[in-house]
Design an enzyme around this catalytic site. Sequence first.
Site, short mmCIF file in Angstrom:
data_model
loop_
_atom_site.label_atom_id
_atom_site.label_comp_id
_atom_site.label_asym_id
_atom_site.label_seq_id
_atom_site.Cartn_x
_atom_site.Cartn_y
_atom_site.Cartn_z
N ASN A 134 -3.95 6.09 -0.33
CA ASN A 134 -3.41 6.81 0.82
C ASN A 134 -2.59 7.97 0.27
O ASN A 134 -1.48 7.79 -0.20
CB ASN A 134 -2.54 5.84 1.64
CG ASN A 134 -1.81 6.55 2.77
OD1 ASN A 134 -2.09 7.70 3.10
ND2 ASN A 134 -0.85 5.85 3.36
N TRP A 135 -3.17 9.16 0.34
CA TRP A 135 -2.49 10.33 -0.27
C TRP A 135 -1.35 10.85 0.59
O TRP A 135 -0.59 11.70 0.17
CB TRP A 135 -3.50 11.45 -0.51
CG TRP A 135 -4.53 11.14 -1.55
CD1 TRP A 135 -4.68 9.97 -2.25
CD2 TRP A 135 -5.55 12.03 -2.03
NE1 TRP A 135 -5.73 10.08 -3.12
CE2 TRP A 135 -6.29 11.33 -3.02
CE3 TRP A 135 -5.91 13.33 -1.73
CZ2 TRP A 135 -7.35 11.90 -3.69
CZ3 TRP A 135 -6.99 13.91 -2.41
CH2 TRP A 135 -7.70 13.20 -3.38
N HIS A 154 -0.02 2.82 10.17
CA HIS A 154 0.82 2.82 8.97
C HIS A 154 2.29 2.82 9.41
O HIS A 154 2.63 3.42 10.42
CB HIS A 154 0.50 4.05 8.12
CG HIS A 154 1.17 4.00 6.78
ND1 HIS A 154 2.49 4.33 6.60
CD2 HIS A 154 0.71 3.61 5.56
CE1 HIS A 154 2.81 4.15 5.32
NE2 HIS A 154 1.75 3.72 4.68
N GLU A 177 4.73 4.44 8.46
CA GLU A 177 5.30 5.79 8.65
C GLU A 177 4.92 6.35 10.02
O GLU A 177 5.68 7.09 10.63
CB GLU A 177 4.83 6.71 7.50
CG GLU A 177 5.58 6.40 6.21
CD GLU A 177 4.78 6.65 4.94
OE1 GLU A 177 3.78 7.38 4.98
OE2 GLU A 177 5.18 6.10 3.89
N GLY A 212 6.98 3.07 -1.26
CA GLY A 212 7.58 4.25 -1.88
C GLY A 212 8.95 4.01 -2.50
O GLY A 212 9.66 4.94 -2.85
N SER A 226 4.33 0.06 -3.33
CA SER A 226 4.63 0.24 -4.75
C SER A 226 3.67 -0.49 -5.69
O SER A 226 4.08 -1.06 -6.69
CB SER A 226 6.08 -0.15 -5.05
OG SER A 226 6.98 0.64 -4.30
N GLY A 263 1.86 6.29 -3.67
CA GLY A 263 2.26 7.16 -4.79
C GLY A 263 1.33 7.13 -5.99
O GLY A 263 0.94 8.19 -6.51
P1 PGA Z 1 3.40 3.33 -2.03
O1 PGA Z 1 2.83 3.51 -0.56
O2 PGA Z 1 2.31 2.78 -2.87
O3 PGA Z 1 3.83 4.70 -2.47
O4 PGA Z 1 4.56 2.39 -1.95
C1 PGA Z 1 1.98 2.57 0.00
C2 PGA Z 1 1.58 2.98 1.39
O5 PGA Z 1 2.41 3.52 2.12
O6 PGA Z 1 0.44 2.77 1.80
#
Ligand code: PGA
Length: 251
Positions: A9-10, A96, A98, A174, A214, A236
Amino acid sequence: MRKKIIAGNWKMNKTVLEAIDFVGEIHDDIDTSEVDVVICPTFLALSEIITLLEDYQSDIKLGAQNMFYEEKGAYTGEISPNMLYDLGVEYVIIGHSERRQYFGETDEIVNKKVLKAIQVGLKPIMCVGESLAQREAGDTFDLVRNQVIEGLKKVGKDQVQEVIIAYEPIWAIGTGKTATSEQAEEVCKYIREALAEMYGSAVANTMRIQYGGSVTKDNAKELFNMPNIDGALVGGASLKEDFVSIVNYNE
Ligand code: PGA
């Protein structure tokens, strides 16, 4: 045996040119013989990347990071599922954290999107997961279960196998704070049990549940060796060469 699925997921990263360069750098090293590999660039890069992957004769699949739940109409700024499907996009990330947090997506919206994606022929990657406060309050299991039930409302038994669930604890996204493989497995197992109650264990056992938060080249293998973790949604680390090592975790 469920085939692992590892998706990058960019998020809002990489211009179209940067995306093209990056795919050029990694495509040859990505081994798709045993895992499904999906990359999810921004909408703007989808078209170029599809052409590029065709040129490279690569088996890397394409996913979008979001979509709207209507097929067309006066929805300024939105992208419809059939537009994505027509382009050759196969997967779409839905709900997601976010999007839930910054763009007000509720379980109801997530459900509308999941239903529409399936109807159009896209495979949803439906994200669920708790915040740190919810975990500390002991609400993780109830909350995640509820997100699964609400997100999959009216999704039939014959359709649900196309859905991928991504368990993504918000506190691990993240932050560099990965859930331990035991913590991740515990919730993924619980999700599978909830799916079994909804659809029966035969169906639940074919469904793929990813972990996200992460994931790095150093922790991927341990996570993927857990019985109920069928891959990852990687943020990331999917922007770098590390993604190759995550996908090729068995080599
Ligand atoms: P991350 O993000 O690997 O940077 O923690 C994962 C995601 O939000 O899908």
